[in-house]
Design a protein around this motif. Structure first.
Motif, mmCIF file in Angstrom:
data_model
loop_
_atom_site.group_PDB
_atom_site.id
_atom_site.type_symbol
_atom_site.label_atom_id
_atom_site.label_comp_id
_atom_site.label_asym_id
_atom_site.label_seq_id
_atom_site.Cartn_x
_atom_site.Cartn_y
_atom_site.Cartn_z
ATOM 1 N N ASP A 17 0.833 -1.200 0.000
ATOM 2 C CA ASP A 17 0.000 0.000 0.000
ATOM 3 C C ASP A 17 0.870 1.253 0.000
ATOM 4 O O ASP A 17 0.561 2.239 -0.672
ATOM 5 C CB ASP A 17 -0.918 0.013 1.224
ATOM 6 C CG ASP A 17 -1.965 -1.089 1.189
ATOM 7 O OD1 ASP A 17 -2.619 -1.253 0.150
ATOM 8 O OD2 ASP A 17 -2.113 -1.786 2.213
ATOM 9 N N GLY A 22 -5.592 0.479 -1.589
ATOM 10 C CA GLY A 22 -5.932 -0.398 -0.469
ATOM 11 C C GLY A 22 -6.138 -1.824 -0.932
ATOM 12 O O GLY A 22 -7.100 -2.112 -1.639
ATOM 13 N N GLY A 26 -7.165 -2.577 -5.284
ATOM 14 C CA GLY A 26 -6.240 -1.469 -5.102
ATOM 15 C C GLY A 26 -5.196 -1.368 -6.192
ATOM 16 O O GLY A 26 -4.365 -0.456 -6.178
#
Length: 328
Positions: free
Chosen positions: A46, A65, A94
């Motif tokens: 991330d 995410g 993500g």
């Protein structure tokens, strides 16, 4: 809600442009399950996505995410119904599919696993993809036939998310754990998780010999590059290293010597596309084997608004253990 709060990344010239915004539910991507996201986390991956230090995001605009926990709102998938508590790790979330830093997500139900009994959504994200990957590494070593009686195990990136959970799991299973870290100030923290020895990462991070003195029978590596090469060169006859990360680099400047002279094995561990049966096994083992007090000791909690700065900090090596993001 017809719209909800989300962190949206748009493509910029030097990296992603990030902004919190109201996102329309109608603009969510296709899927047969809509989840009200309650918790997420900040993994190293991330951090790479948020900072743009690696091309994690491959669709723009994107909600970053890579994992979440939450409650099913609507479902046409046979395995899930409204009200069910679920976990998602990987599957391009993500990266190519709108991700976890939002109050809602619509996904393919095959990507979800049910929250194990006795575990809260916050617990699940205290573990997160990093902890789930650590469990996959432990399973890989076990399936290779390695046991604590065979010798010590080394864990690199020890103060990070994968390393912290791996130490706790391996120590509870009876392993003598050697923790490699570049943060000497974290020695007490690592010993509290169960590490028996602490070594400086500089012992492993520089170019080394093709074959070195045997030091351990097993390893969990989230670092790659010279570190992984040295781990292999120092692994005892018949041992194995489970590799799952690239914090130092994607290269592997090693030789075949450990493989053909000592029968060492390199076990690749992927968490993104991991088949569902193995995911279910990993989460069941996490629910049973991971000490909740140790999980609490390695975990901090932030609001969604703090994700950007935390993502930057994790890439700079300034985050210890695990970070839970309260999304709701």
């Amino acid at each position: 809600m017809s719209s909800f709060k989300a962190l949206v990344a748009t493509k910029g010239e030097t990296g992603p442009n990030l902004a919190f915004t109201d996102f329309a539910e109608a603009d969510l991507m296709e899927g047969d399950v809509t989840v009200r996201v309650t918790h997420s986390t900040v993994n190293y991956k991330d951090g790479l996505a948020i900072t743009g230090k690696a091309p994690v995001i491959r669709r723009w605009p994107m909600i970053p995410g890579i994992d979440f926990s939450g409650r099913v709102e609507t479902s046409s998938h046979p395995d899930f119904k409204p009200g069910d508590l679920v976990i998602l790790d990987g599957w391009g979330t993500g990266e190519t599919h709108l991700g976890a830093y939002a109050q809602k997500s619509r996904v393919n139900g095959d990507w979800l696993v049910p929250l194990p009994a006795g575990m809260t959504p916050a617990d699940a994200m205290a573990i997160g993809t990093a902890g789930y990957t650590a469990m996959l590494c432990v399973l890989a070593l076990e399936k290779h036939g390695l046991k604590p009686a065979h010798g010590p195990v080394v864990v690199t990136g020890a103060a990070g998310g994968v390393g912290s959970v791996a130490i706790a799991l391996l120590a509870k299973a009876g392993w003598h754990v050697i923790a490699s870290t570049g943060r000497a100030e974290e020695a007490d923290y690592l010993k509290g998780l169960g590490a028996s020895e602490i070594i400086d990462r500089n012992e492993l991070s520089n170019p080394g010999k093709p074959l070195a003195k045997e030091r351990w029978i097993a390893g969990v590596d989230a670092v790659g590059s010279h570190t992984l090469a040295n781990l292999l060169a120092m692994t005892r006859y018949g041992g194995a290293v489970a590799a799952c990360g690239l914090a130092q680099g994607m290269d592997l400047p090693a030789s075949v010597a450990p493989f053909i002279l000592r029968g060492v094995s390199l076990l690749g561990v992927d968490s993104v596309m991991c088949p569902k049966p193995r995911r279910l096994e990993a989460w069941a083992r996490l629910a049973a084997d991971l000490d909740r007090d140790k999980l609490g000791a390695m975990t901090s909690t932030i609001p969604l608004e703090s994700v950007i700065e935390t993502g930057q900090a994790i890439v700079e090596g300034k985050v210890r253990g695990r970070v839970v993001v309260e999304v709701g």
